[in-house]
Scaffold this motif. Structure first.
Motif, PDB file in Angstrom:
ATOM      1  N   ASP A 105       0.849  -1.192   0.000  1.00 15.00           N
ATOM      2  CA  ASP A 105       0.000   0.000   0.000  1.00 15.00           C
ATOM      3  C   ASP A 105       0.883   1.239   0.000  1.00 15.00           C
ATOM      4  O   ASP A 105       1.492   1.589   1.003  1.00 15.00           O
ATOM      5  CB  ASP A 105      -0.904  -0.024   1.233  1.00 15.00           C
ATOM      6  CG  ASP A 105      -1.919   1.100   1.234  1.00 15.00           C
ATOM      7  OD1 ASP A 105      -2.074   1.764   0.190  1.00 15.00           O
ATOM      8  OD2 ASP A 105      -2.560   1.305   2.273  1.00 15.00           O
ATOM      9  N   SER A 107       0.004   4.277  -0.132  1.00 12.64           N
ATOM     10  CA  SER A 107      -0.550   5.420   0.568  1.00 12.64           C
ATOM     11  C   SER A 107      -0.080   5.504   2.022  1.00 12.64           C
ATOM     12  O   SER A 107      -0.199   6.539   2.644  1.00 12.64           O
ATOM     13  CB  SER A 107      -2.080   5.373   0.524  1.00 12.64           C
ATOM     14  OG  SER A 107      -2.551   4.247   1.229  1.00 12.64           O
ATOM     15  N   THR A 108       0.457   4.407   2.527  1.00  8.62           N
ATOM     16  CA  THR A 108       0.913   4.422   3.923  1.00  8.62           C
ATOM     17  C   THR A 108       2.355   4.915   4.064  1.00  8.62           C
ATOM     18  O   THR A 108       2.817   5.129   5.167  1.00  8.62           O
ATOM     19  CB  THR A 108       0.826   3.014   4.537  1.00  8.62           C
ATOM     20  OG1 THR A 108       1.667   2.133   3.789  1.00  8.62           O
ATOM     21  CG2 THR A 108      -0.604   2.525   4.545  1.00  8.62           C
TER      22      THR A 108
END
Length: 112
Positions: A105, A107-108
């Motif tokens: 991910d 976005s993290t």
């Protein structure tokens, strides 16, 4: 009293046997290998793991030649270097698999 002549000086053509107080100028190789191996496991992986392997091997050779007395530190650094290198390669493979399957991910992650 009788005069006893002093013993003859040791022959310059024969080096001292290993571990008999010979030249210990390469003792720093074992210490360097150990430090590189520890740093490789803690944070730097391949960048210090591979040099730890090389320097540890040189330390073991120096001990075999009688130029060092701490080849055990070189052996430990050698093993830690191998562990750091293997962990780095495995981490890179796992990270690559996560990216390839889309499981990572993005976005993290922070962009500082």
């Amino acid at each position: 009293m009788t005069d006893v002549p002093p013993p003859p000086p040791p022959s310059a053509s024969q080096p001292p046997p290993p571990g008999a107080g010979g030249n210990e100028s390469k003792n720093n190789l074992g210490t360097i290998s150990l430090v590189l191996g520890i740093v490789g496991i803690l944070c730097c992986g391949l960048f210090t793991g591979i040099p730890a392997i090389i320097v540890g091997n040189n330390s073991k050779k120096a001990q075999a030649q009688g130029l060092a007395t701490n080849g055990n530190l070189g052996q430990v650094g050698f093993i830690l270097g191998i562990i750091a290198t293997v962990l780095s390669v495995l981490g890179a493979i796992v990270w690559g698999i996560l990216i390839a399957t889309g499981s990572y991910d993005w976005s993290t992650t922070s962009n500082f």
